[in-house]
Structure formats: structure tokens, C-alpha cells
Scaffold this active site. Structure first.
Site, PDB file in Angstrom:
ATOM      1  N   SER A 182       0.856  -1.186   0.000  1.00 45.55           N
ATOM      2  CA  SER A 182       0.000   0.000   0.000  1.00 45.55           C
ATOM      3  C   SER A 182       0.890   1.232   0.000  1.00 45.55           C
ATOM      4  CB  SER A 182      -0.888  -0.008   1.257  1.00 45.55           C
ATOM      5  OG  SER A 182      -1.480   1.259   1.462  1.00 45.55           O
ATOM      6  N   TYR A 236      -1.203   0.200  10.727  1.00 46.58           N
ATOM      7  CA  TYR A 236      -1.247  -0.323   9.365  1.00 46.58           C
ATOM      8  C   TYR A 236      -0.010   0.105   8.576  1.00 46.58           C
ATOM      9  CZ  TYR A 236      -3.081  -1.272   4.677  1.00 46.58           C
ATOM     10  OH  TYR A 236      -3.248  -1.731   3.388  1.00 46.58           O
ATOM     11  N   LYS A 247       3.083  -2.109   6.695  1.00 46.91           N
ATOM     12  CA  LYS A 247       3.354  -2.025   5.259  1.00 46.91           C
ATOM     13  C   LYS A 247       4.766  -1.495   4.988  1.00 46.91           C
ATOM     14  CE  LYS A 247      -0.501  -3.745   3.749  1.00 46.91           C
ATOM     15  NZ  LYS A 247      -0.520  -5.051   3.052  1.00 46.91           N
TER      16      LYS A 247
END
Length: 241
Positions: free
Chosen positions: A142, A155, A159
Site C-alpha cells: 500500500s 497499518y 506495510k
């Protein structure tokens, strides 16, 4: 460009969204598909959908954070399809909120799925690729893994870690003729987007990337001649509104 016909792919998070779109796109190319997902019904439904193509599809249930479950699922898929030529690490979850509002459990589970899940699956698949001196590993990341945003600390951290893992593994595996790459999209309209409130409902979703768009990119890059690959592909919507 090389043909993918007759190859075997294993996709995690394959029951819906990006994983489902990837399964259909690969099956269209004549690839046999192994589907791993946390919810049995979802991956079984996708396997049923793939019957329209002239390929084999095998589904298996596993939470990728559970190493034993992963090993059992991959054995089930290899028993049905043989060795894996293409691994797509797509399974992922998100926990969003201000840093001080996210619990240790929130952080730990996102890490276990988004990072350790990739570790578990790749460790189970990679030895065969090394033995055959061929293979492709695609990690779905992402843009949150290249620039942090407010409310995405957990998050984004996972990533960013996935990008580091991908870069290091890529450098190790090149000498084994194994291509390792990351796909790094901005917002893709899927169930994940809705479940994590990543859209305020006022946007025109048709102006954002769809799962099928990302699948097109992955397949086109897998078809490149084996002597080359794109290390990281960052994807953006042209004109989001």
C-alpha cells in the site's frame, strides 16, 4: 512476453476483493489457482466461480497469522495442484485510529497478519521455488507503506515492514532466478475500504482504482520475460473525485 498457461498460483486473502480479482484474472490466463482465505465459504465460492475457466482450483481455509494452519492449507493446495510457481501474498487487515487509541492487541494482530502472515506463507512455498530455480513472489502492499498518514500508524508500520522484507528477499532470491516484487496501490475500492471507513461516501468510487485494475497490472508484470521484473509498482488513481 511469456505465457502463464499451465502455471500454478497461490493467492492469500483470496475470498474477495483483490484476491478474488487476481484469481479470476490468472484463471483467464490459464493458471491453476490455489485459494487461501480466513473464511471457508468465501474461498469455496471463488473456487466455484473459477469452474468457468479450463483450469483447476483448490481452496483451503487458514488465518495466515497461524503458522500451523498455513502449512496445512498449503499442503492441501500442493496435493491438489502441485508445486507453486506464483505466490501472491495478498491477505491483510487494517486497524485505524489515533496512535494513543489503538491497543497493544490491535497492533499485535495487524502485525501478525500483515507481516508474519507473509513470512509464514513465503517460508512454506519458497523452498520448492529455490529447488526449481524459478518462481514469482508478489507482495500486495500500500502507499501507506511508503508514506504514513494520520490515523494509520499500525497499518503503515506493517506495510513499511513489508517493503523492507520484499526488498531484502528480492536481493537474496535474484541469484535463484526468483522474482520478488511489491505492488503498492493507493486506495482500491473493495470491502476492505468500506469496512475500515476509508471512504466518506461522498466520493465517486468509479474514479478510484478497482480490484480488477490492480489484477491487470499484476498479471501483465508476471508475463514479462523471466530475465526482468519491476521491483516495486506504485499505483495511483488518475483523477479521484
Amino acid at each position: 512476453m511469456q505465457s502463464l498457461t499451465g502455471k500454478t498460483a497461490l493467492i492469500t486473502g483470496a475470498g474477495r476483493g483483490i484476491g478474488r480479482a487476481l484469481a479470476h484474472k490468472l484463471a483467464e490466463e490459464g493458471v491453476h489457482v490455489g485459494l487461501v482465505g480466513r473464511t471457508s465459504a468465501n474461498v469455496e465460492n471463488v473456487a466455484e466461480e473459477l469452474k468457468r475457466y479450463e483450469v483447476k482450483a483448490v481452496s483451503a481455509q487458514a488465518d495466515v497469522s497461524d503458522r500451523d494452519a498455513v502449512q496445512a492449507a498449503i499442503k492441501q493446495i500442493k496435493d491438489g495442484l502441485g508445486s507453486v510457481d506464483i505466490l501472491i501474498n495478498n491477505a491483510g487487515i487494517g486497524k485505524y485510529g489515533r496512535f494513543m487509541d489503538l491497543s497493544e492487541d490491535d497492533w499485535r494482530y495487524v502485525w501478525e497478519v500483515n507481516v508474519m502472515g507473509v513470512y509464514h506463507v513465503t517460508q512454506a512455498v519458497l523452498p520448492d521455488m529455490i529447488e526449481r530455480q524459478a518462481g514469482d513472489i508478489v507482495n500486495i502492499s500500500s502507499t501507506s507503506g511508503v508514506r504514513g498518514t494520520e490515523g494509520s500508524s499500525a497499518y503503515s508500520a506493517t506495510k513499511f515492514a513489508l517493503h523492507g522484507l520484499t526488498e531484502s528477499l528480492m536481493r537474496e532470491m535474484r541469484r535463484e532466478n526468483i522474482r520478488v516484487q511489491a505492488i503498492t496501490p493507493s486506495k482500491v475500492i473493495t470491502d476492505f475500504t468500506a469496512e475500515n471507513n476509508l471512504s466518506d461516501g461522498s466520493e465517486d468510487n468509479e474514479h478510484f482504482m478497482q480490484a480488477e485494475d490492480l489484477a491487470d497490472v499484476v498479471v501483465s508484470q508476471l508475463k514479462l520475460h523471466p530475465r526482468m521484473f519491476v521491483k516495486n509498482t506504485e499505483l495511483w488513481a488518475t483523477n479521484p473525485k
